[in-house]
Design a protein around this motif. Structure first.
Motif, PDB file in Angstrom:
ATOM      1  N   PRO A 190       0.842  -1.205   0.000  1.00 45.92           N
ATOM      2  CA  PRO A 190       0.000   0.000   0.000  1.00 45.92           C
ATOM      3  C   PRO A 190       0.879   1.259   0.000  1.00 45.92           C
ATOM      4  CG  PRO A 190      -0.111  -1.107   2.125  1.00 45.92           C
ATOM      5  CD  PRO A 190       0.683  -1.988   1.211  1.00 45.92           C
ATOM      6  N   GLN A 191       0.494   2.219  -0.840  1.00 41.11           N
ATOM      7  CA  GLN A 191       1.272   3.442  -0.944  1.00 41.11           C
ATOM      8  C   GLN A 191       0.878   4.415   0.162  1.00 41.11           C
ATOM      9  OE1 GLN A 191       0.834   5.047  -4.834  1.00 41.11           O
ATOM     10  NE2 GLN A 191       1.888   3.360  -5.828  1.00 41.11           N
ATOM     11  N   THR A 192       1.890   5.067   0.743  1.00 44.32           N
ATOM     12  CA  THR A 192       1.638   6.072   1.766  1.00 44.32           C
ATOM     13  C   THR A 192       2.021   7.434   1.216  1.00 44.32           C
ATOM     14  OG1 THR A 192       3.835   5.729   2.667  1.00 44.32           O
ATOM     15  CG2 THR A 192       2.053   4.464   3.671  1.00 44.32           C
ATOM     16  N   ALA A 193       1.126   8.372   1.357  1.00 45.88           N
ATOM     17  CA  ALA A 193       1.303   9.758   0.903  1.00 45.88           C
ATOM     18  C   ALA A 193       1.661   9.774  -0.496  1.00 45.88           C
ATOM     19  CB  ALA A 193       2.295  10.504   1.773  1.00 45.88           C
TER      20      ALA A 193
END
Length: 119
Positions: free
Chosen positions: A116-119
Motif C-alpha cells: 500500500p502506498q503512503t502519501a
C-alpha cells in the motif's frame, strides 16, 4: 524479421547498421531523440524501450522517426501538441508491466504482493 534498417541485395544482408546521413532535419530529430534519455514523458519511455530492444543507434532512429511522425501530424492538421494523448496510454502500459512482473514472479515461484502506498 528485424526492425533494424538493413541494406539487402538478392536476399543477402550486407549491413544491418543504421546509415549516416547529411540531412539537417534528420540530425536535429536524432539529437532531439537523444535528449529524451532522462525524460519521464511517454516519449522518454519509448526511447528507452527502443534502445533496450534494438540497441542505441536503432533506438535513436526509431524515436527520431516517431518525432517526425508527430511533427508531420501537427503541421498537417494545424493542431497544437497535446501531451494528454500520450498520458492516456501510461495506465495501460503500467497495467501491462504489472501483469508481466506477476507472470515472471509466478514462473520463479514467488508471490507478488502489492504494497500500500503512503502519501
Amino acid at each position: 524479421m528485424s526492425l533494424v534498417p538493413s541494406f539487402v541485395i538478392g536476399g543477402k544482408v550486407l549491413s544491418a547498421k543504421t546509415r549516416r546521413t547529411a540531412n539537417r532535419v534528420n540530425r536535429a530529430l536524432r539529437l532531439a531523440a537523444q535528449t529524451l534519455h532522462r525524460s519521464t514523458s511517454y516519449l522518454g519511455i519509448f526511447y528507452r524501450k527502443m534502445c533496450a530492444r534494438l540497441g542505441r543507434p536503432a533506438g535513436i532512429t526509431a524515436t527520431a522517426h516517431k518525432l517526425a511522425r508527430i511533427i508531420f501530424h501537427l503541421v498537417t492538421t494545424g493542431r497544437a501538441y497535446d501531451e494528454s494523448i500520450f498520458a492516456a496510454e501510461e495506465p495501460r502500459q503500467r497495467k501491462h508491466q504489472e501483469s508481466s512482473l506477476r507472470r515472471k514472479a509466478a514462473k520463479l515461484g514467488y508471490p507478488l504482493i502489492p504494497v500500500p502506498q503512503t502519501a
